[in-house]
Write a protein that holds these residues in place. Structure first.
Motif, PDB file in Angstrom:
ATOM      1  N   UNK A 151       0.842  -1.195   0.000  1.00  0.00           N
ATOM      2  CA  UNK A 151       0.000   0.000   0.000  1.00  0.00           C
ATOM      3  C   UNK A 151       0.866   1.228   0.000  1.00  0.00           C
ATOM      4  N   UNK A 152       0.948   1.873  -1.119  1.00  0.00           N
ATOM      5  CA  UNK A 152       1.685   3.126  -1.173  1.00  0.00           C
ATOM      6  C   UNK A 152       1.041   4.001  -2.219  1.00  0.00           C
ATOM      7  N   UNK A 153       1.522   5.211  -2.274  1.00  0.00           N
ATOM      8  CA  UNK A 153       0.933   6.135  -3.245  1.00  0.00           C
ATOM      9  C   UNK A 153       1.189   5.681  -4.671  1.00  0.00           C
ATOM     10  N   UNK A 154       2.388   5.128  -4.888  1.00  0.00           N
ATOM     11  CA  UNK A 154       2.708   4.675  -6.241  1.00  0.00           C
ATOM     12  C   UNK A 154       1.725   3.606  -6.693  1.00  0.00           C
ATOM     13  N   UNK A 155       1.374   2.710  -5.749  1.00  0.00           N
ATOM     14  CA  UNK A 155       0.411   1.664  -6.088  1.00  0.00           C
ATOM     15  C   UNK A 155      -0.933   2.277  -6.444  1.00  0.00           C
ATOM     16  N   UNK A 156      -1.310   3.302  -5.684  1.00  0.00           N
ATOM     17  CA  UNK A 156      -2.589   3.969  -5.964  1.00  0.00           C
ATOM     18  C   UNK A 156      -2.577   4.600  -7.352  1.00  0.00           C
ATOM     19  N   UNK A 157      -1.447   5.236  -7.664  1.00  0.00           N
ATOM     20  CA  UNK A 157      -1.345   5.870  -8.985  1.00  0.00           C
ATOM     21  C   UNK A 157      -1.472   4.823 -10.081  1.00  0.00           C
ATOM     22  N   UNK A 158      -0.845   3.682  -9.827  1.00  0.00           N
ATOM     23  CA  UNK A 158      -0.902   2.630 -10.846  1.00  0.00           C
ATOM     24  C   UNK A 158      -2.334   2.146 -11.066  1.00  0.00           C
ATOM     25  N   UNK A 159      -3.051   1.950  -9.957  1.00  0.00           N
ATOM     26  CA  UNK A 159      -4.421   1.478 -10.120  1.00  0.00           C
ATOM     27  C   UNK A 159      -5.282   2.509 -10.809  1.00  0.00           C
ATOM     28  N   UNK A 160      -5.006   3.768 -10.523  1.00  0.00           N
ATOM     29  CA  UNK A 160      -5.784   4.811 -11.199  1.00  0.00           C
ATOM     30  C   UNK A 160      -5.513   4.743 -12.699  1.00  0.00           C
ATOM     31  N   UNK A 161      -4.227   4.570 -13.034  1.00  0.00           N
ATOM     32  CA  UNK A 161      -3.877   4.521 -14.452  1.00  0.00           C
ATOM     33  C   UNK A 161      -4.530   3.335 -15.138  1.00  0.00           C
ATOM     34  N   UNK A 162      -4.657   2.231 -14.413  1.00  0.00           N
ATOM     35  CA  UNK A 162      -5.259   1.064 -15.035  1.00  0.00           C
ATOM     36  C   UNK A 162      -6.777   1.101 -14.952  1.00  0.00           C
ATOM     37  N   UNK A 163      -7.307   2.167 -14.425  1.00  0.00           N
ATOM     38  CA  UNK A 163      -8.746   2.376 -14.361  1.00  0.00           C
ATOM     39  C   UNK A 163      -9.450   1.324 -13.511  1.00  0.00           C
ATOM     40  N   UNK A 164      -8.803   0.882 -12.475  1.00  0.00           N
ATOM     41  CA  UNK A 164      -9.472  -0.065 -11.581  1.00  0.00           C
ATOM     42  C   UNK A 164     -10.051   0.735 -10.428  1.00  0.00           C
ATOM     43  N   UNK A 165     -11.324   1.077 -10.596  1.00  0.00           N
ATOM     44  CA  UNK A 165     -11.927   2.041  -9.669  1.00  0.00           C
ATOM     45  C   UNK A 165     -12.032   1.456  -8.265  1.00  0.00           C
TER      46      UNK A 165
END
Lengths: 506, 171
Positions: A63-77
């Motif tokens: 759980x980190x910000x980078x992971x969050x950014x990645x999920x946002x980029x992959x559109x996994x809401x």
């Protein structure tokens, strides 16, 4: 199999073919992504990433910000929202930018994963349930923000407008104003779109829109093309009031030198269309069709024939296939401008576009051709068209009769043929051909139970007289007697006067 | 033909495994692989028969006519001096032919021609008008996408349709 056209514009069959090709591609993509292990071997140097199967699993686990950014980029809401909650519970603060991105994602995607929406030309209707969920998530995250900035507000408002929570959008907007923040263009666009839904009466809607525009001006936000689109869309919902307001709006926008695109002011639009990027706004092909249909009808009504023809030659058939109504309008325009000599060319186009089996179009064509007398070459060309039409009437596809004769169309056809015949140096073969076709025509009259008019018979007679065929004249009289027409005695008189008949024929 | 090959292959491998197991007992462990007998004077030839069998131009002419009366079904540059990869191209070709035969089942009017131009793989096929055009387009899109992902190169299909198989003569 029909010959495959290689034109860029889309007739219905071309559209079907390209759609089926696209669905084939999607079927292949489904296989590739379901069994990626068969497609992993990499032959290509350098590596071609777009030909590898898609990796849909997120790489970064912790759980980190980078992971969050990645999920946002992959559109996994859902995954992104869960991760965000996780991060907050763990105590790590998430930066405003990332939170804004998350808000954008939620408001855009409507709280379910957009992975299914790969098929083009299909727009899934968002259900009300998902919109409610979405709003809760978005609002929740928004509330957790300590200092929301313009971006967050705009994301929230646009999300609300997109999923139907119009009044909430307006209340959020008032919040924004209370916090003394400026709204950006996108926000205003969204609010303008939302405006008609919030008020009941037309003037209130319009006043709200004007209000918003004024505020936009106060906050020194420049309206852009989407603003204009939004205003015009909203106006469409405003009915008659909208129409009157549209023109001053457009002139204002013109003054601000924005490109225009609308159904209302087509001519102006089309010139600007040539300018720059505006053509991209034409949207998909269906809208393009509607646009061109309205464009042409306007043209037919308003402009003179030369301009009309210039546009016609430019656009047809490379960009647009006109429908039969448009062809009718075109014919009427030709009529008003007295350019009926162009009819044979139009007829060729009609045949090519496949409208030749439309009864009213063909009848109209015949009426126009038969109405007046023109000079010789024109009549000849008319006669060819008429024979063409006759062929279509007679021999349908595989025995099916496509069109049925009416009295009017039959007589028009015959009069056109007759008029063409009036040529001084007509060769005999032509005459015989015309006569045989006349006889066929008369037979057609009988078989289809239609009654020829008196004028037609008279013209027949004069024509026959010019050619000097006595037998034909007698036959004509017999036929008209068969129809029990009141003009028969007059015809008999004429024949007796003008011809020299043998005793038997008398 | 393939049935024949299969049965004779099975028989021969059984025989060979017996022989080789006896050999193995003599402390040498080598296995022998072999195929069924493929005579070169029977390959790709349709023999003259009663006169009721229709053959296409491709099938009517025998392999020694390639270069004289027939063209090549597979065109690439790996057989030139100093070029490599010929074996890989052959394997790819075999796969592509089987793939086309299976995907457009019953629609192929003649052999598939495979051309390679640089990176691009062009598959040229003549089809019988057995399916609707939209179904053909579906299969074309599917094939192009799948093969380009499989071989990591752009794939193009050039298709022509005929009403019936073009018969050259009857043997």
């Amino acid at each position: 199999m029909k010959t495959f056209l290689t034109l860029t514009s889309f007739s219905p069959t071309q559209k079907l073919f390209s759609l089926s090709q696209e669905s084939g591609r999607n079927a292949a993509k489904y296989f590739i992504n379901t069994y990626p292990k068969y497609f992993q071997k990499d032959y290509a140097q350098p590596h071609i990433p777009c030909l590898m199967p898609e990796t849909l699993e997120a790489q970064i686990e912790e759980a980190s910000e980078a992971a969050l950014i990645e999920r946002i980029r992959m559109r996994k809401v859902k995954a992104a929202v869960d991760l965000y909650d996780q991060l907050l519970q763990a105590g790590t603060s998430v930066s405003l930018d990332v939170t804004n991105q998350l808000l954008d994602l939620i408001c855009f995607c409507g709280d379910h994963d957009p992975a299914q929406e790969n098929v083009p030309e299909q727009r899934n209707e968002e259900t009300v349930e998902s919109s409610i969920e979405n709003n809760n998530n978005a609002e929740r995250i928004f509330a957790l923000l300590s200092e929301p900035n313009t971006h967050s507000y705009s994301a929230l408002i646009r999300g609300m407008v997109k999923y139907g929570a119009y009044s909430k959008a307006f209340s959020t907007y008032t919040d924004l104003l209370n916090n003394r923040l400026k709204a950006d263009v996108q926000t205003f666009n969204a609010l303008i779109i939302a405006a008609p839904e919030v008020k009941e009466k037309y003037n209130e809607k319009w006043e709200l829109i004007v209000d918003l525009l004024k505020q936009m001006a106060e906050q020194k936000v420049k309206p852009n093309l989407l603003t204009l689109n939004a205003v015009l869309k909203a106006l469409r919902r405003c009915g008659t009031l909208g129409k009157s307001q549209a023109f001053p709006v457009i002139s204002e926008m013109k003054a601000l030198s924005i490109g225009l695109l609308s159904d209302h002011y087509l001519l102006l639009v089309h010139e600007l269309l040539g300018v720059g990027e505006n053509w991209r706004l034409l949207g998909n092909d269906f809208q393009q069709n509607i646009y061109y249909a309205r464009f042409f009808s306007l043209l037919c009504m308003m402009e003179n024939i030369d301009v009309m023809l210039k546009w016609y030659r430019d656009l047809v058939p490379s960009v647009y296939y006109p429908s039969s109504n448009i062809m009718r309008d075109l014919l009427q325009a030709l009529d008003t401008d007295n350019r009926l000599d162009l009819i044979p060319q139009i007829w060729k186009d009609i045949k090519q576009l496949g409208h030749a089996n439309r009864q009213n179009l063909v009848e109209e064509l015949l009426i126009l051709m038969a109405r007046e007398k023109h000079n010789q070459e024109v009549q000849e060309s008319f006669a060819e068209c008429a024979l063409d039409i006759k062929k279509i009437y007679d021999t349908g596809d595989r025995g099916k009769v496509l069109l049925s004769w009416t009295a009017g169309s039959l007589s028009d056809l015959i009069s056109v043929l007759l008029a063409a015949h009036r040529r001084q140096d007509a060769c005999t073969s032509q005459i015989f051909f015309l006569f045989s076709s006349f006889r066929e025509m008369l037979k057609l009259f009988k078989t289809h139970n239609r009654v020829p008019s008196e004028e037609l018979l008279n013209r027949f007679l004069t024509c026959v007289k010019e050619a000097g065929e006595v037998n034909q004249a007698v036959e004509l009289v017999q036929i008209s007697a068969g129809f029990c027409l009141p003009e028969t005695p007059k015809l008999i008189q004429r024949v007796q006067q003008e011809f020299e008949l043998t005793e038997q024929q008398r | 033909m393939s049935k024949n090959m299969a049965t004779s292959l099975v028989r021969q491998t059984k025989l060979l495994s017996i022989v080789s197991s006896q050999l193995n007992s003599a402390a040498c462990f080598r296995n022998i692989h072999c195929t069924a007998a493929c005579l070169k004077n029977r390959a790709a030839r349709i023999r003259v028969g009663k006169g009721d069998k229709s053959v296409t131009y491709e099938q009517a002419y025998h392999p020694h006519h390639i270069g004289h009366r027939k063209g090549w079904l597979s065109q690439h540059t790996s057989n030139l001096q100093g070029e490599d990869g010929a074996a890989e191209r052959v394997v790819e070709d075999v796969f592509i032919r089987r793939f086309m035969y299976g995907t457009f089942h019953g629609c192929l009017a003649d052999e598939v021609v495979i051309k390679r131009r640089g990176n691009l793989l062009v598959i040229c096929a003549v089809m019988i008008q057995k399916l609707l055009p939209s179904k053909f387009y579906f299969l074309i899109g599917y094939t192009v996408e799948l093969l380009s992902h499989f071989y990591k190169c752009p794939v193009q299909i050039e298709m022509q349709t005929v009403e019936e198989k073009v018969v050259y003569k009857y043997l």
